[in-house]
Design a protein around this motif. Structure first.
Motif, PDB file in Angstrom:
ATOM      1  N   HIS A 203      12.027  32.676  23.645  1.00 37.20           N
ATOM      2  CA  HIS A 203      11.752  34.039  24.092  1.00 37.20           C
ATOM      3  C   HIS A 203      11.693  34.087  25.608  1.00 37.20           C
ATOM      4  O   HIS A 203      11.578  33.061  26.281  1.00 37.20           O
ATOM      5  N   GLY A 204      11.789  35.325  26.139  1.00 37.80           N
ATOM      6  CA  GLY A 204      11.670  35.546  27.564  1.00 37.80           C
ATOM      7  C   GLY A 204      10.325  36.160  27.893  1.00 37.80           C
ATOM      8  O   GLY A 204       9.653  36.745  27.032  1.00 37.80           O
ATOM      9  N   MET A 205       9.913  36.017  29.131  1.00 34.43           N
ATOM     10  CA  MET A 205       8.634  36.555  29.587  1.00 34.43           C
ATOM     11  C   MET A 205       8.808  37.149  30.976  1.00 34.43           C
ATOM     12  O   MET A 205       9.758  36.834  31.703  1.00 34.43           O
ATOM     13  N   LEU A 206       7.852  38.011  31.311  1.00 38.67           N
ATOM     14  CA  LEU A 206       7.724  38.512  32.665  1.00 38.67           C
ATOM     15  C   LEU A 206       6.382  38.018  33.180  1.00 38.67           C
ATOM     16  O   LEU A 206       5.340  38.265  32.560  1.00 38.67           O
ATOM     17  N   VAL A 207       6.391  37.268  34.302  1.00 43.11           N
ATOM     18  CA  VAL A 207       5.161  36.689  34.831  1.00 43.11           C
ATOM     19  C   VAL A 207       5.092  36.979  36.326  1.00 43.11           C
ATOM     20  O   VAL A 207       6.104  37.299  36.964  1.00 43.11           O
ATOM     21  N   ASP A 208       3.861  36.868  36.869  1.00 44.28           N
ATOM     22  CA  ASP A 208       3.730  37.027  38.316  1.00 44.28           C
ATOM     23  C   ASP A 208       3.400  35.676  38.964  1.00 44.28           C
ATOM     24  O   ASP A 208       3.144  34.679  38.280  1.00 44.28           O
ATOM     25  N   SER A 209       3.411  35.638  40.273  1.00 43.29           N
ATOM     26  CA  SER A 209       3.225  34.389  41.010  1.00 43.29           C
ATOM     27  C   SER A 209       1.795  33.883  40.947  1.00 43.29           C
ATOM     28  O   SER A 209       1.508  32.792  41.441  1.00 43.29           O
ATOM     29  N   ASN A 210       0.891  34.644  40.329  1.00 48.55           N
ATOM     30  CA  ASN A 210      -0.487  34.171  40.130  1.00 48.55           C
ATOM     31  C   ASN A 210      -0.629  33.431  38.810  1.00 48.55           C
ATOM     32  O   ASN A 210      -1.704  32.932  38.491  1.00 48.55           O
ATOM     33  N   GLY A 211       0.462  33.384  38.032  1.00 45.79           N
ATOM     34  CA  GLY A 211       0.422  32.710  36.747  1.00 45.79           C
ATOM     35  C   GLY A 211       0.025  33.605  35.596  1.00 45.79           C
ATOM     36  O   GLY A 211      -0.212  33.129  34.487  1.00 45.79           O
ATOM     37  N   THR A 212      -0.051  34.910  35.832  1.00 49.16           N
ATOM     38  CA  THR A 212      -0.465  35.848  34.776  1.00 49.16           C
ATOM     39  C   THR A 212       0.750  36.303  33.984  1.00 49.16           C
ATOM     40  O   THR A 212       1.705  36.838  34.566  1.00 49.16           O
ATOM     41  N   PRO A 213       0.775  36.123  32.658  1.00 48.99           N
ATOM     42  CA  PRO A 213       1.868  36.661  31.841  1.00 48.99           C
ATOM     43  C   PRO A 213       1.777  38.194  31.809  1.00 48.99           C
ATOM     44  O   PRO A 213       0.720  38.750  31.500  1.00 48.99           O
ATOM     45  N   LEU A 214       2.839  38.882  32.145  1.00 43.19           N
ATOM     46  CA  LEU A 214       2.871  40.351  32.124  1.00 43.19           C
ATOM     47  C   LEU A 214       3.440  40.859  30.802  1.00 43.19           C
ATOM     48  O   LEU A 214       2.955  41.839  30.254  1.00 43.19           O
ATOM     49  N   ILE A 215       4.452  40.161  30.318  1.00 41.21           N
ATOM     50  CA  ILE A 215       5.029  40.491  29.010  1.00 41.21           C
ATOM     51  C   ILE A 215       5.355  39.182  28.309  1.00 41.21           C
ATOM     52  O   ILE A 215       6.039  38.323  28.878  1.00 41.21           O
ATOM     53  N   CYS A 216       4.866  39.034  27.074  1.00 39.79           N
ATOM     54  CA  CYS A 216       5.175  37.847  26.265  1.00 39.79           C
ATOM     55  C   CYS A 216       5.245  38.284  24.804  1.00 39.79           C
ATOM     56  O   CYS A 216       4.245  38.756  24.250  1.00 39.79           O
ATOM     57  N   PRO A 217       6.396  38.180  24.168  1.00 42.96           N
ATOM     58  CA  PRO A 217       6.521  38.631  22.775  1.00 42.96           C
ATOM     59  C   PRO A 217       5.945  37.650  21.752  1.00 42.96           C
ATOM     60  O   PRO A 217       5.830  37.999  20.582  1.00 42.96           O
ATOM     61  N   GLY A 273       0.473  44.204  43.685  1.00 42.03           N
ATOM     62  CA  GLY A 273      -0.819  43.561  43.882  1.00 42.03           C
ATOM     63  C   GLY A 273      -0.757  42.370  44.816  1.00 42.03           C
ATOM     64  O   GLY A 273      -1.645  41.510  44.787  1.00 42.03           O
ATOM     65  N   GLY A 274       0.274  42.292  45.634  1.00 40.62           N
ATOM     66  CA  GLY A 274       0.425  41.175  46.570  1.00 40.62           C
ATOM     67  C   GLY A 274       1.138  39.977  45.958  1.00 40.62           C
ATOM     68  O   GLY A 274       1.306  38.956  46.633  1.00 40.62           O
ATOM     69  N   TYR A 275       1.539  40.055  44.705  1.00 40.35           N
ATOM     70  CA  TYR A 275       2.231  38.955  44.038  1.00 40.35           C
ATOM     71  C   TYR A 275       3.730  39.226  43.955  1.00 40.35           C
ATOM     72  O   TYR A 275       4.218  40.259  44.416  1.00 40.35           O
ATOM     73  N   LYS A 276       4.439  38.286  43.326  1.00 41.85           N
ATOM     74  CA  LYS A 276       5.858  38.455  43.056  1.00 41.85           C
ATOM     75  C   LYS A 276       6.090  38.275  41.559  1.00 41.85           C
ATOM     76  O   LYS A 276       5.342  37.556  40.892  1.00 41.85           O
ATOM     77  N   TRP A 277       7.158  38.922  41.065  1.00 41.04           N
ATOM     78  CA  TRP A 277       7.459  38.861  39.634  1.00 41.04           C
ATOM     79  C   TRP A 277       8.658  37.952  39.389  1.00 41.04           C
ATOM     80  O   TRP A 277       9.591  37.888  40.194  1.00 41.04           O
ATOM     81  N   TYR A 278       8.579  37.264  38.218  1.00 40.89           N
ATOM     82  CA  TYR A 278       9.664  36.365  37.804  1.00 40.89           C
ATOM     83  C   TYR A 278       9.896  36.543  36.306  1.00 40.89           C
ATOM     84  O   TYR A 278       8.975  36.881  35.545  1.00 40.89           O
ATOM     85  N   THR A 279      11.126  36.305  35.902  1.00 42.47           N
ATOM     86  CA  THR A 279      11.399  36.184  34.463  1.00 42.47           C
ATOM     87  C   THR A 279      11.297  34.706  34.100  1.00 42.47           C
ATOM     88  O   THR A 279      11.617  33.824  34.898  1.00 42.47           O
ATOM     89  N   PHE A 280      10.875  34.457  32.868  1.00 48.34           N
ATOM     90  CA  PHE A 280      10.600  33.089  32.419  1.00 48.34           C
ATOM     91  C   PHE A 280      11.108  32.952  30.989  1.00 48.34           C
ATOM     92  O   PHE A 280      10.764  33.774  30.120  1.00 48.34           O
ATOM     93  N   VAL A 281      11.962  31.939  30.739  1.00 49.10           N
ATOM     94  CA  VAL A 281      12.541  31.721  29.410  1.00 49.10           C
ATOM     95  C   VAL A 281      12.161  30.320  28.954  1.00 49.10           C
ATOM     96  O   VAL A 281      12.315  29.352  29.702  1.00 49.10           O
ATOM     97  N   ARG A 282      11.645  30.222  27.728  1.00 48.51           N
ATOM     98  CA  ARG A 282      11.278  28.917  27.183  1.00 48.51           C
ATOM     99  C   ARG A 282      11.478  28.898  25.675  1.00 48.51           C
ATOM    100  O   ARG A 282      11.667  29.938  25.027  1.00 48.51           O
ATOM    101  N   GLN A 283      11.460  27.671  25.144  1.00 45.80           N
ATOM    102  CA  GLN A 283      11.566  27.451  23.696  1.00 45.80           C
ATOM    103  C   GLN A 283      10.825  26.164  23.376  1.00 45.80           C
ATOM    104  O   GLN A 283      10.786  25.234  24.190  1.00 45.80           O
ATOM    105  N   ASP A 284      10.212  26.132  22.205  1.00 41.59           N
ATOM    106  CA  ASP A 284       9.508  24.919  21.795  1.00 41.59           C
ATOM    107  C   ASP A 284      10.499  23.755  21.787  1.00 41.59           C
ATOM    108  O   ASP A 284      11.579  23.855  21.189  1.00 41.59           O
ATOM    109  N   PRO A 285      10.156  22.652  22.468  1.00 47.60           N
ATOM    110  CA  PRO A 285      11.108  21.525  22.544  1.00 47.60           C
ATOM    111  C   PRO A 285      11.495  20.968  21.183  1.00 47.60           C
ATOM    112  O   PRO A 285      12.586  20.426  21.020  1.00 47.60           O
TER     113      PRO A 285
END
Length: 557
Positions: A203-217, A273-285
Motif C-alpha cells: 500500500h501507499g501512504m502520505l507522511v510528513d517529515s515529522n514521521g506522522t502518517p497522514l494517510i494509511c489504508p 505546519g512547518g513540515y514537508k510531505w512525502y509519499t511512502f510505498v511499502r509491502q510486507d517482506p
C-alpha cells in the motif's frame, strides 16, 4: 567406517555442499535482482502517487486562483457583496464531487471577516478569521501568499481536514483585499491513495517529515509512527527506494519507495505546519519475497534431482573403479592375516591400487622369508633373556648389599637375601608392606621423597633403618627410579650398605682423637711450666750460662 561408506558419504557430502552453494548463490542473486526491480517499482509508484497528489492540489489551488483573479469577483470582495460571491461558490459546489470533498468554503474581506460561505459554513464558525493561522499566512501583511495547512481534526464535522488559503489581490494596487478558505476532507480528497493497495499488504501512504502518517489504508494512524531512520531516509534522499530495517508496520528489512511532494512543499515553512510531505510505498517482506521462496523450492527440487542423478552416477563409477579393487585387496589381506602368506592379490587397474596390490604381494614375500628365520631368532633371543634373568637373579641373591625394589605406591616388591641379613626379616614377611615404615627418622623419609622427585636419583645418602629385633642400623643408601621400555615410571630400586660398624669405628676414632688432643695439650702446658721455672732459676745465677743443641747452635744464654 568402511571405505565404501566413506566414499558414499564423501559423494553425498560433496553433493550437499554443491546443492547448498548453488541454492545460496541463486537465492542471493535472485533476491538482489528482485530487490532492485521491486525497489525501482516502489519508487515509481511513490513518484506517480506524489505527482497525482501534487496535481490534485495544484488543480484545486489553480481553480481558486483563477476565481480570485476574476475582476467581478475581486470587486465583489472589495464591496463585501455577499450574494454574487455566494453565487460563484455555490456554482462551484454544485458539482457533487467537489461538494463531497469540501467541508467548508468561504470568502473573507481584507479585515478577515466572512462575507460569503457557499452554503457550507456552520453558524458555529467564528465570522472573524483574523486570529486563524490560515488568514495570517494568506494575508501576509497585505502582500498575499498561498497557504496549505497541516492536517487537523474538524470536531464539528467529525472528519480529518486541511485548509487551502488563496489571497484575493487588487489588480491595481497588488494588495490583499480578501481571501478564500477551502476546507478539504483529506480522506476523500486523497481517496485514491487508499485505493492503490496491491497484494495483501502492499500500500501507499502520505507522511510528513515529522514521521506522522497522514494517510494509511492498512493500519489506524494512531497505531504506528515512522522511526527516525526512516525519517532521515526521506529527508536526506527525498526520492527513490531503500531497504528499511523497520518499515513502521512490523516488517524487517522491507523494500520501501518514497517521493517528495515537490509542489506542496514549495509553499515554504509557513505551510504544512512547518513540515514537508512525502509519499511512502511499502509491502510486507514476506509477501514481497514470496515468489522468490516459491522459486527456491522449485530450484531446490530441480537441483536435488540433478544432484541425486550425479550422486548415483558417481557411486556407480566409484564402485566399479575404486570400491571393487579395494574389496579385492581387503580380501587378500584377510587371507594373509589368516596365515596364508603365499596368497597373491591379482588386480589390473593401472593405477595406485594396482601398485598397492603389488606392494602387498612384495610384503607377503618378505613375510614368508622373515618367518623362515623368525623361529631361530626367537630361540636365540629366549636364551639371551634367560641368561640375563639368571644373572640378575644371582646379583639379587648373592649380593652382600641390601637391594629392595618398590612400586609406585611405595610397597616392597623384591627383598634380596642381603636385605634379609641386614634387617632380620624374611622376604615373605615384608613383600607388600610400605618401605617408608622401616625408616627410623621420619625427616629422612620426607627428605628422600623430596630428592627423588627432583633428581630421579639419590647416592650415598646416610640414614637409619629399624631391624626386626628393634635395633637401629646405619646404612648408606643409593636410590633411583625404575622405568619401563617406554620411559614410564613403575617404581624405585634401592641398594644399601650396612655402615653401622663403620659409623661406630668412626665414633671411637673421633673420641680417641679428642682424648689424644687433650693429653697433648696437658703435656704442652706441663713443659711450658717447667721451662718457665727453669728460665727463672737460671736468670738468678750470677755466672754466665750458655746452652747449645747437637748442631752447636746457641739455644739459651
Amino acid at each position: 567406517m568402511s571405505i565404501q561408506k566413506k566414499v558414499v558419504s564423501a559423494i553425498l557430502f560433496a553433493s550437499i555442499i554443491f546443492l547448498a552453494t548453488s541454492l545460496l548463490v541463486t537465492y542471493y542473486h535472485v533476491k538482489d535482482v528482485m530487490t532492485n526491480v521491486t525497489g525501482s517499482q516502489f519508487a515509481e509508484v511513490a513518484r506517480k502517487t506524489a505527482d497525482r497528489v501534487d496535481s490534485n492540489l495544484k488543480e484545486e489551488i489553480t481553480t481558486f486562483q483563477y476565481l480570485a483573479s476574476n475582476k467581478t469577483f475581486v470587486n465583489g470582495v472589495k464591496r463585501g457583496e455577499r450574494v454574487p460571491l455566494e453565487g460563484y461558490l455555490k456554482y462551484y459546489l454544485s458539482f457533487k464531487e467537489e461538494k463531497n470533498k469540501h467541508l467548508g468554503l468561504y470568502v473573507v474581506n481584507k479585515e478577515g471577516r466572512i462575507i460569503a460561505s457557499g452554503g457550507l459554513v456552520s453558524n458555529y464558525y467564528n465570522p472573524d478569521q483574523t486570529a486563524e493561522n490560515w488568514w495570517k499566512v494568506t494575508y501576509g501583511n497585505g502582500k498575499g501568499q498561498v497557504y496549505v495547512s497541516n492536517i487537523y481534526f474538524d470536531k464539528l464535522r467529525r472528519a480529518r481536514a486541511f485548509d487551502i488559503g488563496i489571497p484575493v489581490l487588487d489588480p491595481e494596487t497588488g494588495m490583499v483585499v480578501g481571501g478564500i478558505r477551502s476546507i478539504m476532507n483529506i480522506d476523500l480528497f486523497f481517496s485514491f491513495i487508499r485505493d492503490m493497495g496491491f497484494g495483501m499488504t502492499g500500500h501507499g501512504m502520505l507522511v510528513d517529515s515529522n514521521g506522522t502518517p497522514l494517510i494509511c489504508p492498512l493500519l489506524p494512524l494512531a497505531e504506528h509512527y515512522l522511526n527516525q531512520p526512516l525519517i532521515k531516509l526521506f529527508t536526506k534522499k527525498k526520492n527513490g527506494w531503500a531497504v528499511a530495517e523497520n518499515d513502521a508496520h512490523g516488517g524487517k528489512n522491507s523494500i520501501v519507495g518514497f517521493h517528495e511532494l515537490e509542489y506542496i512543499n514549495s509553499f515554504g515553512h509557513d505551510s504544512l505546519g512547518g513540515y514537508k510531505w512525502y509519499t511512502f510505498v511499502r509491502q510486507d517482506p514476506k509477501e514481497t519475497f514470496a515468489p522468490l521462496n516459491h522459486l527456491m523450492v522449485k530450484v531446490l527440487l530441480f537441483d536435488s534431482g540433478i544432484v541425486l542423478i550425479i550422486s548415483l552416477i558417481g557411486l556407480f563409477l566409484a564402485r566399479k573403479m575404486l570400491l571393487k579393487p579395494v574389496s579385492i585387496i581387503h580380501s587378500g589381506m584377510d587371507q594373509i592375516s589368516r596365515g596364508d602368506i603365499n596368497y597373491k592379490i591379482k588386480i589390473h587397474t593401472g593405477d595406485e591400487l594396482e601398485s598397492l596390490a603389488n606392494g602387498f604381494n612384495k610384503m607377503s614375500d618378505s613375510l614368508n622369508e622373515f618367518y623362515s628365520n623368525l623361529e631361530e631368532k626367537i630361540k636365540e633371543r629366549t636364551v639371551e633373556l634367560e641368561k640375563t634373568k639368571n644373572y640378575l637373579e644371582s646379583i639379587l641373591k648373592y649380593s652382600t648389599d641390601m637391594i629392595i625394589t618398590t612400586d609406585l605406591h611405595g610397597s616392597i616388591v623384591t627383598f634380596n637375601e642381603g636385605a634379609e641379613r641386614m634387617l632380620g626379616y624374611k622376604s615373605h614377611e615384608v613383600i607388600g608392606t610400605i618401605m617408608a615404615d622401616y625408616y627410623y627418622n621420619k625427616e629422612d623419609r620426607d627428605k628422600i621423597v623430596g630428592i627423588i622427585e627432583c633428581t630421579d636419583m639419590i647416592t650415598n645418602f646416610e640414614t637409619q633403618l629399624r631391624r626386626k629385633d628393634g635395633n637401629i642400623i646405619d646404612i648408606n643408601l643409593s636410590l633411583s627410579l625404575l622405568k619401563d621400555e617406554k620411559g614410564k615410571i613403575i617404581g624405585t630400586v634401592g641398594i644399601s650398605k650396612d655402615v653401622t660398624r663403620l659409623k661406630s669405628a668412626q665414633q671411637q676414632l673421633k673420641e680417641y682423637s679428642q682424648q689424644l688432643e687433650s693429653m697433648v695439650k696437658q703435656r704442652t702446658l706441663e713443659l711450658e711450666e717447667s721451662r718457665s721455672h727453669l728460665e727463672a732459676m737460671l736468670s738468678g745465677i750470677a755466672d754466665g750460662i750458655i746452652f747449645t743443641n747437637q748442631e752447636n747452635k746457641i739455644t739459651f744464654i
